[in-house]
Design a protein around this motif. Structure first.
Motif, short mmCIF file in Angstrom:
data_model
loop_
_atom_site.label_atom_id
_atom_site.label_comp_id
_atom_site.label_asym_id
_atom_site.label_seq_id
_atom_site.Cartn_x
_atom_site.Cartn_y
_atom_site.Cartn_z
N LEU A 159 45.35 -3.65 -47.48
CA LEU A 159 44.43 -2.63 -46.96
C LEU A 159 43.62 -2.03 -48.09
O LEU A 159 44.17 -1.58 -49.11
CB LEU A 159 45.22 -1.53 -46.24
N ARG A 160 42.29 -2.01 -47.90
CA ARG A 160 41.37 -1.37 -48.84
C ARG A 160 40.57 -0.31 -48.08
O ARG A 160 40.04 -0.59 -47.01
CB ARG A 160 40.41 -2.40 -49.45
N PHE A 161 40.49 0.89 -48.63
CA PHE A 161 39.68 1.91 -47.99
C PHE A 161 39.08 2.83 -49.05
O PHE A 161 39.66 3.04 -50.12
CB PHE A 161 40.48 2.72 -46.96
N GLY A 162 37.89 3.35 -48.74
CA GLY A 162 37.23 4.20 -49.71
C GLY A 162 36.00 4.87 -49.15
O GLY A 162 35.67 4.75 -47.97
N ASN A 163 35.29 5.58 -50.01
CA ASN A 163 34.10 6.32 -49.59
C ASN A 163 33.14 6.46 -50.76
O ASN A 163 33.54 6.40 -51.94
CB ASN A 163 34.49 7.68 -49.03
N MET A 164 31.87 6.68 -50.45
CA MET A 164 30.85 6.98 -51.44
C MET A 164 29.81 7.90 -50.83
O MET A 164 29.35 7.66 -49.72
CB MET A 164 30.16 5.72 -51.96
N ARG A 165 29.45 8.96 -51.55
CA ARG A 165 28.37 9.87 -51.13
C ARG A 165 27.18 9.65 -52.03
O ARG A 165 27.31 9.65 -53.26
CB ARG A 165 28.82 11.32 -51.19
N ILE A 166 26.00 9.49 -51.44
CA ILE A 166 24.77 9.26 -52.17
C ILE A 166 23.83 10.44 -51.93
O ILE A 166 23.55 10.79 -50.78
CB ILE A 166 24.09 7.96 -51.70
N ASP A 167 23.36 11.07 -53.00
CA ASP A 167 22.48 12.24 -52.91
C ASP A 167 21.04 11.80 -53.15
O ASP A 167 20.65 11.50 -54.28
CB ASP A 167 22.91 13.28 -53.94
N PHE A 168 20.22 11.78 -52.09
CA PHE A 168 18.84 11.33 -52.21
C PHE A 168 17.93 12.40 -52.81
O PHE A 168 16.85 12.07 -53.31
CB PHE A 168 18.32 10.87 -50.85
N TYR A 185 12.53 10.97 -49.71
CA TYR A 185 13.79 11.14 -49.00
C TYR A 185 14.46 12.45 -49.40
O TYR A 185 14.20 13.01 -50.47
CB TYR A 185 14.74 9.98 -49.32
N ALA A 186 15.35 12.93 -48.54
CA ALA A 186 16.13 14.13 -48.83
C ALA A 186 17.47 14.02 -48.11
O ALA A 186 17.62 13.24 -47.16
CB ALA A 186 15.38 15.37 -48.37
N GLY A 187 18.44 14.78 -48.56
CA GLY A 187 19.75 14.79 -47.91
C GLY A 187 20.70 13.77 -48.49
O GLY A 187 20.44 13.15 -49.52
N ASP A 188 21.83 13.61 -47.80
CA ASP A 188 22.90 12.74 -48.27
C ASP A 188 23.23 11.68 -47.24
O ASP A 188 22.97 11.84 -46.03
CB ASP A 188 24.19 13.54 -48.51
N ILE A 189 23.80 10.58 -47.72
CA ILE A 189 24.46 9.60 -46.86
C ILE A 189 25.89 9.42 -47.37
O ILE A 189 26.10 9.20 -48.57
CB ILE A 189 23.74 8.25 -46.84
N ASN A 190 26.85 9.55 -46.48
CA ASN A 190 28.25 9.37 -46.82
C ASN A 190 28.75 8.06 -46.22
O ASN A 190 28.69 7.86 -45.00
CB ASN A 190 29.09 10.52 -46.29
N ILE A 191 29.23 7.15 -47.07
CA ILE A 191 29.73 5.84 -46.64
C ILE A 191 31.25 5.87 -46.67
O ILE A 191 31.85 6.22 -47.68
CB ILE A 191 29.23 4.72 -47.56
N VAL A 197 42.28 -7.03 -45.56
CA VAL A 197 41.85 -8.28 -46.18
C VAL A 197 42.38 -9.49 -45.43
O VAL A 197 41.64 -10.46 -45.19
CB VAL A 197 42.29 -8.33 -47.65
N ASP A 198 43.63 -9.47 -45.01
CA ASP A 198 44.23 -10.64 -44.36
C ASP A 198 43.63 -10.91 -42.99
O ASP A 198 43.28 -12.04 -42.66
CB ASP A 198 45.75 -10.47 -44.25
N SER A 199 43.50 -9.89 -42.15
CA SER A 199 43.04 -10.08 -40.78
C SER A 199 41.51 -10.09 -40.66
O SER A 199 40.97 -10.63 -39.71
CB SER A 199 43.60 -8.99 -39.88
N GLY A 200 40.82 -9.48 -41.62
CA GLY A 200 39.37 -9.37 -41.54
C GLY A 200 38.90 -8.16 -40.75
O GLY A 200 37.70 -7.93 -40.64
N GLU A 201 39.82 -7.38 -40.20
CA GLU A 201 39.41 -6.18 -39.46
C GLU A 201 38.74 -5.19 -40.42
O GLU A 201 39.20 -4.98 -41.54
CB GLU A 201 40.60 -5.51 -38.79
N LYS A 202 37.65 -4.58 -39.96
CA LYS A 202 36.88 -3.72 -40.86
C LYS A 202 36.14 -2.64 -40.07
O LYS A 202 35.62 -2.89 -38.99
CB LYS A 202 35.89 -4.57 -41.65
N THR A 203 36.09 -1.44 -40.64
CA THR A 203 35.33 -0.33 -40.09
C THR A 203 34.45 0.24 -41.19
O THR A 203 34.93 0.50 -42.30
CB THR A 203 36.24 0.77 -39.54
N ILE A 204 33.16 0.43 -40.88
CA ILE A 204 32.22 1.05 -41.83
C ILE A 204 31.47 2.15 -41.09
O ILE A 204 30.88 1.91 -40.05
CB ILE A 204 31.21 0.03 -42.38
N ASN A 205 31.49 3.35 -41.64
CA ASN A 205 30.73 4.47 -41.09
C ASN A 205 29.79 5.01 -42.16
O ASN A 205 30.20 5.25 -43.29
CB ASN A 205 31.67 5.60 -40.64
#
Length: 338
Positions: A159-168, A185-191, A197-205
């Motif tokens: 299992l791999r999970f994480g986040n990144m915030r980008i400030d435009f 551009y203005a504001g943020d995007i939070n990823i 990894v084994d099953s390929g199941e994935k969620t991206i918001n």
């Protein structure tokens, strides 16, 4: 519906600006281990391979695939093309320490841009957090740097999970980072992501936080904004779902049916393990604001495992404008409306 919109490629394509700031996976920072984003962590894969010629594709399907292509382009570029920062850090010990944070820099941009970088790293080879700060080239005082991106990644077995915030707002303050034409551009995007990894199941918001995109055009200006979430999920069996919504001006799409007022566009897709699916698109007024020709618009379409449309239905008043548009029977759709 229109074949495409000029908004989404431009809005989402801005992420390529961050190509110089996010480290790749499996790197050493001055001798310290760190775990970081991989391309597969943040890439979106929806039914499209080998699908239909342009003249027979679905419009909602087209918009979703076009959006996905650009999201993949800029998000994976963040991961893939930051080699010079990684190389710099891997060959240098930290410049200082603040608590558990190792500090690298300041150092001037190695590609010649008029910026300098300051990078903060903490954690282990199983759990790493990072911050990337930027300032004008030649800046030496850490207090003069602005936070442009920050995030973390954790690995627990497969299992791999994480986040990144980008400030435009930070990006806009440094012209050499702005590779887009006519857009600001203005504001943020939070990823946020989670991948097995084994099953390929994935969620991206991708959460839009006060995000705005403004285009200065030759004939007119456009303004788009969102405080909503771009959502993607793929199950281990290959089935999945997609969702995107934002406010915008759709005055040239579709068929000139809208004026300069803003409406909410929403795009959704569901698909099976064999790539049969359903795509939905709506443009709706919010709080009574909007100027669509016949009010709210909705489009529902279904496709088979080869991508061919089996059903398409546009709102009645709009369908009357294009008499040959609707066809098929909703009973032919493999998936029911959610």
């Amino acid at each position: 519906m229109a074949r495409k919109t000029s908004l989404l490629p431009s809005l989402l394509g801005v992420g390529v600006l961050l190509a110089t700031v996010a480290p790749t996976t499996g790197c050493l920072f001055g001798g310290y281990d760190g775990v970081f984003f991989e391309t597969e962590d943040v890439s979106i894969d929806i039914p499209s391979s080998g699908f239909r010629a342009d003249e027979i594709h679905g419009d909602a399907w087209w918009l979703i695939n076009e959006t996905t292509d650009h999201v993949n382009g800029w998000v994976t570029t963040v991961v893939e093309t930051s080699g010079y920062v990684v190389e710099f850090l891997s060959n240098h010990r930290e410049s200082g320490v603040e608590g558990t944070w190792r500090i690298y820099g300041p150092f001037d941009d190695q590609a010649g841009r008029d910026v300098a970088w300051l990078v903060r790293i903490t954690g282990t080879d199983m759990d790493t957090s990072f911050e990337f700060l930027v300032a004008p080239r030649g800046t030496k005082n850490a207090a003069d740097f602005e936070l442009m991106a920050e995030g973390s990644l954790t690995v627990e077995d497969d299992l791999r999970f994480g986040n990144m915030r980008i400030d435009f707002d930070t990006i806009e303050n440094h012209p050499d980072l702005d590779m887009t034409l006519l857009w600001s551009y203005a504001g943020d995007i939070n990823i946020e992501f989670e991948r097995h990894v084994d099953s390929g199941e994935k969620t991206i918001n991708l959460e839009f936080d006060g995000f705005e995109a403004n285009r200065t055009g030759y004939l007119e200006d456009d303004h788009f904004r969102s405080d909503e979430t771009y959502e993607y999920h793929k199950a281990g069996d290959g089935s999945g779902s997609f969702h995107l919504a934002l406010m915008g001006e759709w005055d040239t799409y579709p068929y000139g049916w809208s004026g300069p007022e803003q409406e909410r566009m929403q795009l959704d897709m569901l698909w099976t393990p064999t790539n049969e699916g359903r795509a939905l698109g709506t443009i709706t007024e919010v709080d009574g604001v909007g100027d669509m020709l016949h009010g709210d618009l909705s489009l529902d379409e279904c496709f088979d495992a080869s991508g061919y449309l089996t059903y398409r239905s546009l709102s009645e008043l709009y369908a009357n404008e294009v008499p040959s548009y609707n066809f098929g029977d909703a009973s032919d759709c493999v998936l029911a409306l959610p």
